[in-house]
Motif scaffolding. Structure first.
Motif, PDB file in Angstrom:
ATOM      1  N   UNK A  90     -56.888 -92.634  83.855  1.00 40.77           N
ATOM      2  CA  UNK A  90     -56.819 -94.053  84.201  1.00 40.77           C
ATOM      3  C   UNK A  90     -58.008 -94.794  83.587  1.00 40.77           C
ATOM      4  N   UNK A  91     -57.774 -96.029  83.224  1.00 40.23           N
ATOM      5  CA  UNK A  91     -58.821 -96.839  82.613  1.00 40.23           C
ATOM      6  C   UNK A  91     -59.951 -97.095  83.602  1.00 40.23           C
ATOM      7  N   UNK A  92     -61.172 -96.944  83.137  1.00 40.89           N
ATOM      8  CA  UNK A  92     -62.333 -97.185  83.987  1.00 40.89           C
ATOM      9  C   UNK A  92     -62.952 -98.558  83.732  1.00 40.89           C
ATOM     10  N   UNK A  93     -62.399 -99.310  82.783  1.00 43.08           N
ATOM     11  CA  UNK A  93     -62.930-100.636  82.472  1.00 43.08           C
ATOM     12  C   UNK A  93     -61.811-101.502  81.902  1.00 43.08           C
ATOM     13  N   UNK A  94     -62.052-102.792  81.900  1.00 43.74           N
ATOM     14  CA  UNK A  94     -61.134-103.778  81.326  1.00 43.74           C
ATOM     15  C   UNK A  94     -61.691-104.254  79.994  1.00 43.74           C
ATOM     16  N   UNK A  95     -60.820-104.435  79.017  1.00 47.80           N
ATOM     17  CA  UNK A  95     -61.222-104.969  77.715  1.00 47.80           C
ATOM     18  C   UNK A  95     -60.494-106.291  77.502  1.00 47.80           C
ATOM     19  N   UNK A  96     -61.265-107.354  77.270  1.00 49.17           N
ATOM     20  CA  UNK A  96     -60.696-108.686  77.100  1.00 49.17           C
ATOM     21  C   UNK A  96     -61.135-109.270  75.761  1.00 49.17           C
ATOM     22  N   UNK A  97     -60.188-109.861  75.026  1.00 51.37           N
ATOM     23  CA  UNK A  97     -60.487-110.442  73.722  1.00 51.37           C
ATOM     24  C   UNK A  97     -61.329-111.704  73.869  1.00 51.37           C
ATOM     25  N   UNK A  98     -62.345-111.822  73.042  1.00 51.24           N
ATOM     26  CA  UNK A  98     -63.142-113.048  72.953  1.00 51.24           C
ATOM     27  C   UNK A  98     -62.614-113.957  71.848  1.00 51.24           C
ATOM     28  N   UNK A  99     -62.060-113.351  70.804  1.00 48.64           N
ATOM     29  CA  UNK A  99     -61.504-114.077  69.665  1.00 48.64           C
ATOM     30  C   UNK A  99     -60.035-113.686  69.510  1.00 48.64           C
ATOM     31  N   UNK A 100     -59.414-114.218  68.466  1.00 46.78           N
ATOM     32  CA  UNK A 100     -58.166-113.637  68.002  1.00 46.78           C
ATOM     33  C   UNK A 100     -58.518-112.260  67.445  1.00 46.78           C
ATOM     34  N   UNK A 101     -57.929-111.230  67.999  1.00 45.10           N
ATOM     35  CA  UNK A 101     -58.266-109.865  67.622  1.00 45.10           C
ATOM     36  C   UNK A 101     -57.063-109.136  67.052  1.00 45.10           C
ATOM     37  N   UNK A 102     -57.327-108.213  66.142  1.00 44.04           N
ATOM     38  CA  UNK A 102     -56.310-107.270  65.695  1.00 44.04           C
ATOM     39  C   UNK A 102     -56.849-105.869  65.913  1.00 44.04           C
ATOM     40  N   UNK A 103     -55.961-104.956  66.229  1.00 41.01           N
ATOM     41  CA  UNK A 103     -56.365-103.588  66.501  1.00 41.01           C
ATOM     42  C   UNK A 103     -55.230-102.640  66.156  1.00 41.01           C
ATOM     43  N   UNK A 104     -55.607-101.445  65.769  1.00 39.57           N
ATOM     44  CA  UNK A 104     -54.641-100.395  65.488  1.00 39.57           C
ATOM     45  C   UNK A 104     -54.383 -99.614  66.777  1.00 39.57           C
ATOM     46  N   UNK A 105     -53.133 -99.618  67.225  1.00 38.97           N
ATOM     47  CA  UNK A 105     -52.712 -98.921  68.438  1.00 38.97           C
ATOM     48  C   UNK A 105     -52.352 -97.482  68.067  1.00 38.97           C
TER      49      UNK A 105
END
Length: 227
Positions: A90-105
């Motif tokens: 389970x995730x232990x933290x939250x990740x929130x975008x500050x900008x328009x973000x791109x990421x490889x899933x």
């Protein structure tokens, strides 16, 4: 202003090098995220990780009283979600975008296959060790600095993580309240210190937080400017 930060030399990307980072980015599916969108949320099941290719994010932890504390900032070249990439975790933290973000899933089995094929297990281990040193809230890391230094250090980190091509790379995507929460300071203290930085020409005028003199900001933070 001078801030020639090269995001290709930082994070997991810096450890891998360009050839293997390109292979990593090509091993999953690209996803886009809007500013303030949640990319990962604390308590959710894992099963995948994200390799950030553009944009900045903040990593938050929820407290028992419902408040949130800033753990760290991440930018292009970083991984997020790798600590709980197994589908049974389970995730232990939250990740929130500050900008328009791109990421490889990437699903964890695919990531493990990448590490094996690219002989990158040692680099991944080094990256995890570096990140584990930042498992306490951001404000604890800054406790020995004055309020002005704490604000300057956070502002400096935010602008240094920005993509060189970002159209508003000198703008800090935090409100006064967000800065106060991240640093464990009263909002009135943050407002006062931002006023001092504006009057000294370190920040631009107006309600938005925009860095006008990164060299002076680095001096206040006790950091070295990057030419």
């Amino acid at each position: 202003m001078h801030n020639r930060a090269d995001n290709s030399t930082r994070g997991f990307r810096g450890l891998l090098g360009e050839r293997r980072w390109a292979a990593l980015a090509g091993s999953g599916a690209m996803r886009s995220y809007r500013p303030r969108e949640f990319m990962l949320q604390q308590g959710e099941k894992g099963g995948f990780l994200l390799a950030l290719t553009s944009g900045r994010v903040k990593v938050l932890a929820s407290e028992r009283d419902g408040s949130e504390v800033l753990l760290s900032l991440r930018g292009p070249g970083d991984l997020v979600g790798e600590m709980a990439a197994n589908r049974h975790s389970h995730r232990t933290a939250t990740v929130q975008a500050l900008d328009h973000c791109t990421a490889c899933f990437m699903l964890r089995p695919d990531f493990d296959r990448f590490l094996l094929e690219q002989d990158a297990q040692a680099e991944f281990a080094d990256y995890l060790v570096a990140k584990l040193s930042e498992t306490v809230p951001y404000q604890i890391h800054q406790v020995h600095f004055s309020p002005r230094q704490r604000i300057a250090r956070l502002l400096l980190e935010v602008v240094r993580l920005a993509d060189p091509s970002h159209p508003n790379r000198w703008r800090v995507p935090f409100s006064q309240e967000g800065l106060a929460s991240a640093l464990g300071l009263a909002r009135s203290t943050v407002a006062e210190q931002l006023g001092v930085l504006r009057s000294g020409g370190v920040l631009g005028p107006g309600p938005r937080i925009v860095v006008a003199d990164v060299r002076a900001l680095a001096g206040l933070a006790g950091a070295v400017t990057r030419e």
